[in-house]
Motif scaffolding. Structure first.
Motif, PDB file in Angstrom:
ATOM      1  N   HIS A  34     -32.486  56.763  73.778  1.00 31.89           N
ATOM      2  CA  HIS A  34     -31.107  56.561  74.230  1.00 31.89           C
ATOM      3  C   HIS A  34     -30.172  57.587  73.600  1.00 31.89           C
ATOM      4  N   ASP A  35     -30.382  57.876  72.313  1.00 33.43           N
ATOM      5  CA  ASP A  35     -29.506  58.791  71.579  1.00 33.43           C
ATOM      6  C   ASP A  35     -29.888  60.259  71.759  1.00 33.43           C
ATOM      7  N   HIS A  36     -30.906  60.526  72.582  1.00 33.45           N
ATOM      8  CA  HIS A  36     -31.386  61.892  72.818  1.00 33.45           C
ATOM      9  C   HIS A  36     -31.935  62.533  71.549  1.00 33.45           C
ATOM     10  N   ASP A  37     -32.435  61.719  70.636  1.00 30.70           N
ATOM     11  CA  ASP A  37     -33.086  62.250  69.438  1.00 30.70           C
ATOM     12  C   ASP A  37     -34.521  62.673  69.735  1.00 30.70           C
ATOM     13  N   ILE A  38     -35.079  62.181  70.827  1.00 33.32           N
ATOM     14  CA  ILE A  38     -36.382  62.620  71.324  1.00 33.32           C
ATOM     15  C   ILE A  38     -36.231  62.960  72.798  1.00 33.32           C
ATOM     16  N   ASP A  39     -37.147  63.786  73.317  1.00 35.60           N
ATOM     17  CA  ASP A  39     -37.069  64.213  74.716  1.00 35.60           C
ATOM     18  C   ASP A  39     -37.852  63.292  75.647  1.00 35.60           C
ATOM     19  N   ILE A  40     -38.953  62.775  75.153  1.00 30.28           N
ATOM     20  CA  ILE A  40     -39.818  61.940  75.980  1.00 30.28           C
ATOM     21  C   ILE A  40     -40.515  60.931  75.081  1.00 30.28           C
ATOM     22  N   ALA A  41     -40.765  59.735  75.605  1.00 33.72           N
ATOM     23  CA  ALA A  41     -41.388  58.675  74.818  1.00 33.72           C
ATOM     24  C   ALA A  41     -42.634  58.171  75.527  1.00 33.72           C
ATOM     25  N   LEU A  42     -43.686  57.923  74.748  1.00 34.23           N
ATOM     26  CA  LEU A  42     -44.897  57.293  75.267  1.00 34.23           C
ATOM     27  C   LEU A  42     -44.859  55.844  74.807  1.00 34.23           C
ATOM     28  N   MET A  43     -44.807  54.915  75.759  1.00 33.97           N
ATOM     29  CA  MET A  43     -44.643  53.515  75.408  1.00 33.97           C
ATOM     30  C   MET A  43     -45.047  52.632  76.588  1.00 33.97           C
ATOM     31  N   GLY A  44     -44.930  51.327  76.392  1.00 31.47           N
ATOM     32  CA  GLY A  44     -45.247  50.384  77.457  1.00 31.47           C
ATOM     33  C   GLY A  44     -44.067  50.220  78.395  1.00 31.47           C
ATOM     34  N   ARG A  45     -43.648  48.966  78.625  1.00 35.92           N
ATOM     35  CA  ARG A  45     -42.572  48.690  79.564  1.00 35.92           C
ATOM     36  C   ARG A  45     -41.373  49.618  79.356  1.00 35.92           C
ATOM     37  N   PRO A  46     -40.898  50.253  80.434  1.00 41.22           N
ATOM     38  CA  PRO A  46     -39.704  51.093  80.308  1.00 41.22           C
ATOM     39  C   PRO A  46     -38.497  50.251  79.905  1.00 41.22           C
TER      40      PRO A  46
END
Length: 315
Positions: free
Chosen positions: A139-151
């Motif tokens: 949310h804070d744009h501290d990362i570009d992409i996330a690998l996770m379960g439910r969006p």
């Protein structure tokens, strides 16, 4: 029109990240007076105070928080522009800040290794944390992409499905329930449980699965904040646990952990590559997205044959 520079945006983000002018200056390779001047010029241009400064550090004001969010978007878009221009010139380059939930760290390194072997000009950094922390960083744009379960549903995202994520109940091999077929939720409620901390996606899935029986549990579950600690606790006979099947590959193969035959399990979830909808898809991010869609399933941990036999058949 506001006269604001990219350098001022970087200064603003550095102060927010480090909390103090001196630390922000060190990270930027500048002197403290130079950073202070940049901040003062920005505040004068906006006509608002952006930080409340004290001996303990700098805390953003309400307008400061808005300015920080805007600065993140601006810096990300300028970075995207640079990478797009490089790609147009035929230069395969870029940087990706990859975030993964705790369970994802069991396969994220092999994803990075395989991806960078194909795209050696793309640099990657990795951040692992629990689900709620990764969502906040996205949310804070501290990362570009996330690998996770439910969006996440609290803000708009773009999500790409790249593999199945099974969740199972485990115990030590000598536990009385090992080998028993069709174990019910009621039988599980009689056992001692070890669970992940609140904020973990696995914890949320456990509570949802056990919703009708969780109040009738014989003992209060023991909470632990890492999959590795939970696995060791199970091996030691401290109780049973609900955990990602991707975290127990080696222990199952070594016979140190057994998977319980609980009704309606394994619970099948999915892995997604998730990007903030406001984050432009740079050539580097698009390359990772395409890579995960094609190669992602083959990079997930391979379970033992008994485990595979328990998985529902895909149709």
């Amino acid at each position: 029109m506001l006269n604001i520079s990219i350098r001022q945006m970087h200064t603003l983000l550095a102060i927010q990240k480090h909390g103090k002018i001196s630390a922000a200056a060190k990270s930027l390779g500048l002197t403290s007076p130079a950073v202070t001047l940049q901040l003062q010029q920005l505040e004068q241009e906006l006509g608002c105070q952006l930080f409340l400064r004290s001996k303990s550090g700098a805390q953003p004001t309400e307008i400061g928080e808005i300015a920080i969010q805007t600065a993140r978007r601006i810096v990300n878009e300028v970075t995207s522009l640079g990478e797009t221009v490089q790609a147009h010139k035929g230069v395969a380059a870029g940087t990706i800040r990859l975030g993964v939930v705790s369970t994802g760290k069991y396969f994220a390194p092999r994803v990075i290794a395989a991806f960078t072997a194909l795209h050696p000009g793309i640099a990657m950094t990795l951040v692992a944390a629990n689900r709620s922390e990764i969502i906040q960083k996205l949310h804070d744009h501290d990362i570009d992409i996330a690998l996770m379960g439910r969006p996440p549903t609290s803000f708009r995202v773009n999500a790409t499905l790249f593999g199945d994520h099974p969740l199972v109940f485990i115990a030590s091999p000598d536990h009385p329930l090992v080998g028993k077929l069709d174990i019910s939720r009621e039988e599980l409620a009689e056992q001692k449980f070890i669970v992940r901390e609140r904020g973990s996606g696995t914890r949320s899935s456990f509570e949802f699965f056990m919703a009708d029986t969780i109040e009738g549990m014989r003992t209060v579950p023991t909470e632990m904040d890492s999959n590795e600690t939970i696995k060791q606790a199970v091996i030691a006979g401290l109780g049973i646990a609900f955990i990602s099947g991707h975290t127990i590959e080696q222990e199952c193969q070594a016979g140190r952990i057994a998977i319980l035959d609980v009704v309606e399990t394994p619970i099948r979830r999915q892995w997604f590559a998730i990007r903030h909808a406001n984050r432009s898809a740079t050539p580097a991010l698009q390359a990772l997205d395409d890579f995960l869609r094609v190669r992602g399933p083959s990079l997930l941990p391979v379970m033992s044959k008994p485990y595979q036999a328990m998985l529902p058949v895909q149709t």
